[in-house]
Write an enzyme that holds these catalytic residues in place. Structure first.
Site, PDB file in Angstrom:
ATOM      1  CE1 TYR A   1      17.301  -7.256  -3.993  1.00  0.00           C
ATOM      2  CE2 TYR A   1      17.780  -7.380  -1.652  1.00  0.00           C
ATOM      3  CZ  TYR A   1      17.185  -6.740  -2.726  1.00  0.00           C
ATOM      4  OH  TYR A   1      16.499  -5.576  -2.529  1.00  0.00           O
TER       5      TYR A   1
ATOM      6  NE  ARG B   1      14.056   0.234  -4.740  1.00  0.00           N
ATOM      7  CZ  ARG B   1      13.156   0.519  -3.809  1.00  0.00           C
ATOM      8  NH1 ARG B   1      12.106   1.258  -4.103  1.00  0.00           N
ATOM      9  NH2 ARG B   1      13.299   0.095  -2.582  1.00  0.00           N
TER      10      ARG B   1
HETATM   11  C1  LIG Z   1      16.983   0.911   1.254  1.00  0.00           C
HETATM   12  C2  LIG Z   1      15.549   0.490   1.033  1.00  0.00           C
HETATM   13  C3  LIG Z   1      15.274  -0.829   0.704  1.00  0.00           C
HETATM   14  C4  LIG Z   1      13.943  -1.242   0.519  1.00  0.00           C
HETATM   15  N1  LIG Z   1      13.683  -2.549   0.187  1.00  0.00           N
HETATM   16  C5  LIG Z   1      12.402  -2.954   0.015  1.00  0.00           C
HETATM   17  C6  LIG Z   1      12.125  -4.306  -0.361  1.00  0.00           C
HETATM   18  O1  LIG Z   1      13.034  -5.103  -0.548  1.00  0.00           O
HETATM   19  N2  LIG Z   1      10.815  -4.676  -0.525  1.00  0.00           N
HETATM   20  C7  LIG Z   1       9.778  -3.783  -0.352  1.00  0.00           C
HETATM   21  O2  LIG Z   1       8.605  -4.172  -0.532  1.00  0.00           O
HETATM   22  N3  LIG Z   1      10.024  -2.501  -0.003  1.00  0.00           N
HETATM   23  C8  LIG Z   1      11.296  -2.054   0.169  1.00  0.00           C
HETATM   24  N4  LIG Z   1      11.559  -0.753   0.495  1.00  0.00           N
HETATM   25  C9  LIG Z   1      10.423   0.166   0.676  1.00  0.00           C
HETATM   26  C10 LIG Z   1       9.882   0.644  -0.666  1.00  0.00           C
HETATM   27  O3  LIG Z   1      10.916   1.207  -1.437  1.00  0.00           O
HETATM   28  C11 LIG Z   1       8.796   1.694  -0.449  1.00  0.00           C
HETATM   29  O4  LIG Z   1       7.937   1.283   0.578  1.00  0.00           O
HETATM   30  C12 LIG Z   1       7.981   1.874  -1.723  1.00  0.00           C
HETATM   31  O5  LIG Z   1       8.794   2.387  -2.741  1.00  0.00           O
HETATM   32  C13 LIG Z   1       6.803   2.823  -1.452  1.00  0.00           C
HETATM   33  O6  LIG Z   1       6.114   3.041  -2.648  1.00  0.00           O
HETATM   34  P1  LIG Z   1       5.118   4.271  -2.781  1.00  0.00           P
HETATM   35  O7  LIG Z   1       4.577   4.196  -4.161  1.00  0.00           O
HETATM   36  O8  LIG Z   1       4.180   4.280  -1.640  1.00  0.00           O
HETATM   37  O9  LIG Z   1       6.018   5.561  -2.590  1.00  0.00           O
HETATM   38  P2  LIG Z   1       7.226   6.103  -3.483  1.00  0.00           P
HETATM   39  O10 LIG Z   1       8.007   4.978  -4.053  1.00  0.00           O
HETATM   40  O11 LIG Z   1       7.951   7.104  -2.648  1.00  0.00           O
HETATM   41  O12 LIG Z   1       6.495   6.831  -4.690  1.00  0.00           O
HETATM   42  C14 LIG Z   1       5.888   8.099  -4.524  1.00  0.00           C
HETATM   43  C15 LIG Z   1       5.689   8.726  -5.896  1.00  0.00           C
HETATM   44  O13 LIG Z   1       5.020   9.964  -5.715  1.00  0.00           O
HETATM   45  C16 LIG Z   1       5.702  10.981  -6.410  1.00  0.00           C
HETATM   46  N5  LIG Z   1       5.467  12.225  -5.680  1.00  0.00           N
HETATM   47  C17 LIG Z   1       6.020  12.608  -4.501  1.00  0.00           C
HETATM   48  N6  LIG Z   1       5.546  13.797  -4.119  1.00  0.00           N
HETATM   49  C18 LIG Z   1       4.654  14.169  -5.075  1.00  0.00           C
HETATM   50  C19 LIG Z   1       3.830  15.313  -5.242  1.00  0.00           C
HETATM   51  N7  LIG Z   1       3.835  16.322  -4.353  1.00  0.00           N
HETATM   52  N8  LIG Z   1       3.032  15.384  -6.344  1.00  0.00           N
HETATM   53  C20 LIG Z   1       3.008  14.369  -7.258  1.00  0.00           C
HETATM   54  N9  LIG Z   1       3.798  13.280  -7.149  1.00  0.00           N
HETATM   55  C21 LIG Z   1       4.599  13.161  -6.060  1.00  0.00           C
HETATM   56  C22 LIG Z   1       7.155  10.541  -6.429  1.00  0.00           C
HETATM   57  O14 LIG Z   1       7.874  11.151  -7.496  1.00  0.00           O
HETATM   58  C23 LIG Z   1       7.003   9.029  -6.609  1.00  0.00           C
HETATM   59  O15 LIG Z   1       6.907   8.666  -7.957  1.00  0.00           O
HETATM   60  C24 LIG Z   1      12.876  -0.309   0.677  1.00  0.00           C
HETATM   61  C25 LIG Z   1      13.163   1.021   1.004  1.00  0.00           C
HETATM   62  C26 LIG Z   1      14.487   1.422   1.181  1.00  0.00           C
HETATM   63  C27 LIG Z   1      14.756   2.866   1.534  1.00  0.00           C
END
Ligand SMILES: Cc1cc2nc3c(=O)[nH]c(=O)nc-3n(C[C@H](O)[C@H](O)[C@H](O)COP(=O)(O)OP(=O)(O)OC[C@H]3O[C@@H](n4cnc5c(N)ncnc54)[C@H](O)[C@@H]3O)c2cc1C
Length: 411
Positions: A222, A118
């Site tokens: 993996y 990641r």
């Molecule tokens: C165990 C596990 C395994 C996974 N495996 C996979 C996989 O193999 N493949 C895949 O595609 N997905 C996988 N996922 C899902 C994936 O991790 C998430 O769907 C993805 O990280 C979502 O990205 P995002 O940017 O939407 O949210 P997030 O990654 O949650 O990013 C949100 C960002 O917003 C910031 N933030 C939060 N609140 C605020 C606020 N109030 N003000 C300003 N900033 C804020 C946080 O600090 C963060 O940087 C997995 C999830 C888990 C739990």
């Protein structure tokens, strides 16, 4: 650059597009938008950019879009291409099915299937955001969606108005809260134990995705990292009494080993190689929303459609959202029409994947018995079809979010 207002009561800055959150979704959005000449400001709560040290699978529907961001070479450097996905049985490690990946995946879907670390993904996405401004240490506390232009307020006392706000702030999104009020997440009852095992301890293992299924639990492993530095291990177990969501919550290696003590010897042997730094994370999701936007404010990634990770799609769907939202802004008559276009193709697909991900828990975790035998027979039948097995995933991995057409009613 943001403009500074004179009055203390008016917003301090004024931007075109504000993206809240610099995770995979927010950075992908910024990277796509700046390539279409949008001025983007990303507001991130953390004091530095990064992700927890864990793995993520980026399937071809995600990698093809990252290629469009010019990240093909960097992705190939940080990514591991597993040769296949193998499903195995918990008690004797016998193989239930095999799906070839590697060159076959690339050939079929014109993009590779990757396993990545990641922090490396965030690093390359950041490198694709050359013209966007990233404001660290800006935790959104409130978004005012009632005023003519939405106003964002941060915990450091700053505030900003924007033409368009994209909430990419994860499952506990403040933007979502501002749009639709308090809605609690749904605890799935499943807990993920996560560990990274250094390659030297597992050098004998094949470079493939292994999914071991058993009653009330499954284990995915993996390799990830440059030069396959680590084996990423995720052990999912039913544990309805533990509901804390945190990548940093320590887990106990001995508890993990005890949980899988009656599994096959290859599993027990693998868990013996895990060092003490195990983490555990309770898996939550939300039911699909009926709408993601109000006025010029919308949601993306986990903020819009958090899902349990049993299809490894949450991050890939966030990347797809980013590509579609950018196209919608190019093609919409105005912001609201653009957000209608965006939702019209993103909500059905992500709701489907949210549902299928949740349903996989039932199928993966069957107790031994007639249903489990039927499931395993079905796996065997699919595997026996050889190359054709990939056709089952065309709808998911073959999907190109950059060319999908809008439904007639929305254009
Ligand atoms: C165990 C596990 C395994 C996974 N495996 C996979 C996989 O193999 N493949 C895949 O595609 N997905 C996988 N996922 C899902 C994936 O991790 C998430 O769907 C993805 O990280 C979502 O990205 P995002 O940017 O939407 O949210 P997030 O990654 O949650 O990013 C949100 C960002 O917003 C910031 N933030 C939060 N609140 C605020 C606020 N109030 N003000 C300003 N900033 C804020 C946080 O600090 C963060 O940087 C997995 C999830 C888990 C739990």
């Amino acid at each position: 650059m943001p403009t500074t207002a004179k009055s203390a009561s008016s917003p301090r800055c004024d931007v075109k597009i504000a993206v809240v959150g610099a995770g995979i979704g927010g950075l992908s959005a910024a990277a796509f938008l700046e390539r279409h000449d949008h001025e983007v400001h990303v507001f991130e709560s953390s004091t530095e950019l990064g992700e927890v040290g864990a793995g993520i699978q980026i399937s071809p529907n995600g990698s093809r879009l990252l290629h469009q961001l010019g990240l093909e070479e960097q992705l190939a450097t940080i990514g591991t291409t597993p040769s296949r996905v193998v499903i195995r049985r918990w008690s004797d490690d016998s193989q239930l099915s095999e799906t070839p990946l590697g060159p076959r995946a690339r050939q079929r879907w014109s993009a590779p299937y990757y396993n990545v670390y990641r922090p490396d993904v965030i690093e390359i996405l950041k490198s694709a955001c050359e013209r966007s401004t990233i404001h660290l240490d800006h935790r959104l506390v409130r978004v005012d969606v009632e005023s003519t232009r939405p106003v964002l307020e941060f915990d450091n006392g700053e505030s900003c108005s924007a033409d368009l706000v994209i909430g990419a702030d994860g499952i506990h999104s403040r933007v979502r809260h501002g749009l639709f009020g308090e809605q609690s997440t749904r605890f799935s009852g499943w807990v993920a134990y996560r560990a990274l095992v250094p390659r030297e301890r597992v050098a004998d293992l094949a470079v493939e995705v292994t999914n071991r299924l058993g009653p009330d639990a499954h284990i995915v492993s993996y390799f990830v990292g440059r030069n396959q530095r680590f084996l990423n291990l995720v052990c999912i177990s039913h544990d309805p009494d533990w509901s804390i969501e945190s990548w940093h919550e320590p887990g106990d290696t001995e508890v993990l080993r005890a949980r899988f003590a009656d599994w096959s010897s290859p599993v027990r042997d693998l868990l013996e190689r895990v060092e003490p730094n195990v983490f555990r994370w309770a898996l939550h999701d939300r039911r699909p929303l009926d709408a993601w936007s109000r006025g010029p404010v919308t949601l993306l990634g986990d903020a819009a459609h958090p899902m349990v990770p049993f299809m490894a799609q949450g991050g890939c769907q966030a990347i797809e959202d980013a590509a579609v939202l950018t196209r919608a802004l190019d093609e919409g008559r105005d912001a609201e029409h653009a957000l209608d276009l965006y939702e019209s193709i993103r909500r059905p697909r992500t709701a489907d994947i949210q549902g299928r991900s949740f349903a996989n828990a039932t199928s993966f975790h069957l107790a031994d018995g007639p249903e489990q035998k039927r499931r395993d027979d079905a796996y065997a039948a699919i595997s026996a079809r050889g190359d054709d097995v990939l056709a089952n995933f065309d709808w998911l991995y073959g999907h190109d979010a950059s060319t999908q057409t809008w439904p007639d009613a929305t254009v």
